[in-house]
Write a protein that holds these residues in place. Structure first.
Motif, PDB file in Angstrom:
ATOM      1  N   LYS A  12     150.053  29.395  33.384  1.00 11.92           N
ATOM      2  CA  LYS A  12     150.377  28.819  34.688  1.00 11.92           C
ATOM      3  C   LYS A  12     149.986  27.341  34.748  1.00 11.92           C
ATOM      4  N   GLU A  13     148.767  27.052  34.330  1.00  9.40           N
ATOM      5  CA  GLU A  13     148.271  25.670  34.416  1.00  9.40           C
ATOM      6  C   GLU A  13     148.825  24.820  33.278  1.00  9.40           C
ATOM      7  N   GLU A  14     149.431  25.474  32.313  1.00 12.67           N
ATOM      8  CA  GLU A  14     149.995  24.813  31.143  1.00 12.67           C
ATOM      9  C   GLU A  14     148.943  24.040  30.361  1.00 12.67           C
ATOM     10  N   GLU A  85     154.616  38.015  25.641  1.00  9.08           N
ATOM     11  CA  GLU A  85     154.970  38.184  24.234  1.00  9.08           C
ATOM     12  C   GLU A  85     155.659  36.930  23.696  1.00  9.08           C
ATOM     13  N   LEU A  86     156.559  36.369  24.495  1.00  5.78           N
ATOM     14  CA  LEU A  86     157.237  35.116  24.117  1.00  5.78           C
ATOM     15  C   LEU A  86     156.222  34.017  23.837  1.00  5.78           C
ATOM     16  N   MET A  92     155.668  28.124  20.763  1.00  5.83           N
ATOM     17  CA  MET A  92     156.036  28.379  22.160  1.00  5.83           C
ATOM     18  C   MET A  92     154.831  28.137  23.059  1.00  5.83           C
ATOM     19  N   GLY A  93     154.494  26.872  23.278  1.00  2.18           N
ATOM     20  CA  GLY A  93     153.391  26.555  24.184  1.00  2.18           C
ATOM     21  C   GLY A  93     153.822  26.765  25.621  1.00  2.18           C
ATOM     22  N   PRO A  94     152.877  26.655  26.566  1.00  2.00           N
ATOM     23  CA  PRO A  94     153.190  26.883  27.977  1.00  2.00           C
ATOM     24  C   PRO A  94     154.321  25.997  28.508  1.00  2.00           C
ATOM     25  N   THR A  96     156.858  24.571  26.735  1.00  2.00           N
ATOM     26  CA  THR A  96     158.123  25.027  26.164  1.00  2.00           C
ATOM     27  C   THR A  96     158.556  26.330  26.832  1.00  2.00           C
ATOM     28  N   LEU A  97     157.561  27.180  27.103  1.00  2.00           N
ATOM     29  CA  LEU A  97     157.855  28.453  27.763  1.00  2.00           C
ATOM     30  C   LEU A  97     158.535  28.207  29.114  1.00  2.00           C
ATOM     31  N   ARG A  98     157.995  27.266  29.874  1.00  2.00           N
ATOM     32  CA  ARG A  98     158.594  26.959  31.183  1.00  2.00           C
ATOM     33  C   ARG A  98     160.021  26.456  31.006  1.00  2.00           C
ATOM     34  N   LEU A  99     160.192  25.563  30.012  1.00  2.00           N
ATOM     35  CA  LEU A  99     161.523  25.000  29.780  1.00  2.00           C
ATOM     36  C   LEU A  99     162.551  26.072  29.409  1.00  2.00           C
TER      37      LEU A  99
END
Ligand code: DGT
Ligand code: CA
Ligand code: CA
Ligand code: ZN
Length: 575
Positions: A12-14, A85-86, A92-94, A96-99
């Motif tokens: 969440k906080e990335e 899991e992703l 796959m950092g936070p 990149t995950l958001r993107l």
């Protein structure tokens, strides 16, 4: 709960450096250090523990009182298991995950694979064809794709042990144990199997009720009189079966498997004119059906009745153990009780160590160990390492403790860091001052197998190296380790008389049992370690031993089963 809060808050906080994440991590450490049961503490008591703030204390209390935490539920909604899991895929950092979620509508591994196939990932800022290819490879190697997705043992075992504990405490329950691939100590688990012995039908029904209403059970798949299967919130299936106490051995044997091992045993029973199934070993009656019981109450009695030696669960894979047990050719396996010392062991001298030298040494002495190597990180490991000057001070502290422990030799050691080209910390003269070393890889995971092999062989050839720690650096199901040419590395270990570590941390179990077995075939020496960073982690020795047994490791190849004098002679002979 605190681990999960820390993980989801990082997403969440990335940032793992966020003060909220740190608050959860600190609270976890503080609770471990405190040692009291949090369930016995009020919110005020909790706040009095250094490292636990008011907000976190309230969450711990809510968890103890209600079994859940509002904040956690909120985060789980935003980051469901498929998204978590992703986030575990390397790269796959936070952010990149958001993107990928916002721009590409990707919320699980399958969708990510599709996006990669359609070359969509490279359209995101900071991504390109290379990062796409890397991620595709990581998904493959971590076994994250497809229907037969498996759970790392580190996620399955603690849950299974808790369940077994709950079931054992019920009235009318005589015994309970986990079976299946988990008892065989596979690195990854398809589902959890648990067998319970209950005195009568009433007790069996009560067990099934407890299972169906257990707080880990979010979805019931099978609901019967003797079997209940449920799914946990992460989608892991748990099968619980209830049997009569006098059939417990036959049932645990059958449900421990492996299937191939069972089939070989059943054939052996048939060859002896008997029948083996999950209820017992039976003589055949005149119709060729199961007649009189020959053995059923314990596994030992069944192996004995089949004229063979007992086979420990980690070896039950039908890779020669049935023949060896029948011919009396099983190796004299290493066992937990043989272990005389731990040789990969951290204190808070390491940046990631969490207990003091005095506490760590006292804990090892409490295990009755005869020798112990303190192996804090060398200077090359960023943040966690120690300078030469700090190491010399550490040596003084270690030497000063020795007189208090006449029965345990405390070695001044080091976990050396193997650089990208095989270089090691400090200079050779300084390294020669260590009584014992373990050298391990902590970085540059992406080089070719050929380069990684050269790197390891260079470290192995160094005369100040006693052992190679966590061979590939993998985290099972999370991070693939380095790729190596295993035979060449094993040959080098044998040639230079360097021991191969079996690391007992459940996330690692490295070297893997398959590699251990090849090492054993070559006569490579082994060392089983906990890699403890806290006084609560010494129990991992059992997991290292089970992994070694799965690799058919005999006692005499494991250097930390040796008597003190023999071990010290070996440890010092290359210097
Ligand atoms: P897993 O769950 O995929 O990690 O692997 P296992 O070995 O735990 O397999 P599982 O859960 O399907 O079954 C548990 C045990 O039950 C298995 O190890 C052996 C026994 N079993 C299951 N199906 C059969 C079968 O068809 N024949 C025999 N002989 N044994 C079986
Ligand atoms: Ca299973
Ligand atoms: Ca099963
Ligand atoms: Zn370590």
């Amino acid at each position: 709960m605190l681990d999960e809060l820390a993980l989801l808050t990082t997403l969440k906080e990335e940032s793992p450096q966020s003060f909220k994440v740190r608050a959860y991590e600190n609270a976890k450490q503080a609770l471990e250090g405190d040692g009291r049961n949090p369930a016995d503490l009020s919110a005020t008591d909790l706040t009095k523990i250094k490292g636990i703030g008011k907000a976190t204390a309230a969450k711990i209390r809510q968890f103890v009182d209600t079994g859940t935490v509002d904040k956690l539920e909120e985060l789980r909604e935003r980051f469901p298991p498929s998204v978590v899991e992703l986030s575990r895929i390397p790269g796959m950092g936070p952010k990149t995950l958001r993107l990928v979620r916002d721009e590409l509508d990707v919320h699980d591994v399958d969708a990510l694979k599709e996006a990669i196939a359609n070359e969509q990932l490279r359209t995101l800022p900071g991504m390109g064809a290379t990062s796409e290819a890397k991620m595709a490879k990581a998904i493959e190697r971590l076994g994250l794709s497809g229907k037969d997705r498996r759970t790392p043992i580190a996620d399955a075992l603690p849950l299974a042990l808790r369940l077994v504990e709950d079931l054992r405490s019920l009235d009318g329950v005589v015994e309970a144990t986990h079976c299946g691939s988990l008892r065989r100590f596979s690195e990854t688990i398809g589902d959890i199997d648990i067998t319970v012995a209950a005195v009568d039908d009433g007790a069996a029904a009560a067990v099934m009720d407890v299972v169906r209403s257990h707080r880990e059970a979010v979805d019931i798949v099978v609901s019967g009189e003797t079997k209940t299967s449920f799914l946990t919130k992460t989608g892991l299936q748990v099968d619980v079966r209830v049997v009569a106490p006098d059939q417990f051995g036959a049932a645990t044997m059958y449900f421990t498997g492996s299937k191939a091992h069972n089939i070989a045993l059943r054939q052996r029973a048939i060859d002896r004119g008997a029948l083996l199934n999950e209820y017992g070993l039976f003589a055949l009656d005149e119709n060729g059906d199961a007649g009189e019981v020959i053995a059923s109450e314990t596994e030992t009695s069944i192996y004995e009745a089949l004229d063979m030696a007992y086979v420990v669960p980690p070896m039950r894979e039908a890779t020669g153990e049935v023949e060896a047990a029948a011919d009396g050719d099983l190796p004299e396996l290493v066992e937990l009780s043989h272990i005389r010392g731990d040789l990969h062991y951290h204190t808070d001298r390491s940046g990631d160590g969490r207990s003091s030298l005095a506490d760590m040494v006292a804990e090892a002495a409490g295990k009755g160990y005869e020798y112990l190597a303190i192996t804090d990180h060398g200077e090359d490991l960023a943040i966690n390492g120690s300078t030469a000057e700090e190491m010399l001070e550490h040596r003084e502290a270690i030497r000063a403790l020795q007189p208090e422990y006449p029965d345990m030799t405390i070695l001044y050691g080091c976990e050396l860091n193997i650089g990208p080209k095989g270089g090691l910390d400090y200079d050779a003269d300084f390294r020669a001052l260590f009584d014992y070393t373990v050298a391990s890889v902590h970085s540059s995971f992406d080089a070719s197998a050929k380069d990684q092999t050269k790197r390891l062989v260079a470290a192995i050839a160094d005369p100040t190296v006693n052992s190679i720690g966590h061979l590939t650096g993998r985290y099972i199901g999370r991070r693939p380790g380095i790729e190596i040419e295993t035979d060449i590395v094993l040959e080098a270990l044998h040639h230079f008389d360097v021991a191969l570590e079996v690391n007992g941390a459940l996330q690692r179990l490295d070297a893997a049992s398959s590699v251990v077995r090849r090492a054993v075939d070559r006569g490579v020496k082994l060392v089983i370690n906990t890699d403890s960073h806290h006084t609560s982690e010494l129990g991992r020795m059992e997991y290292g031993v089970l992994t070694a047994q799965r690799g058919w490791a005999p006692r005499d190849l494991v250097v930390n089963t040796w008597e003190r004098e023999a071990f010290l002679a070996w440890a010092g002979h290359r210097r």
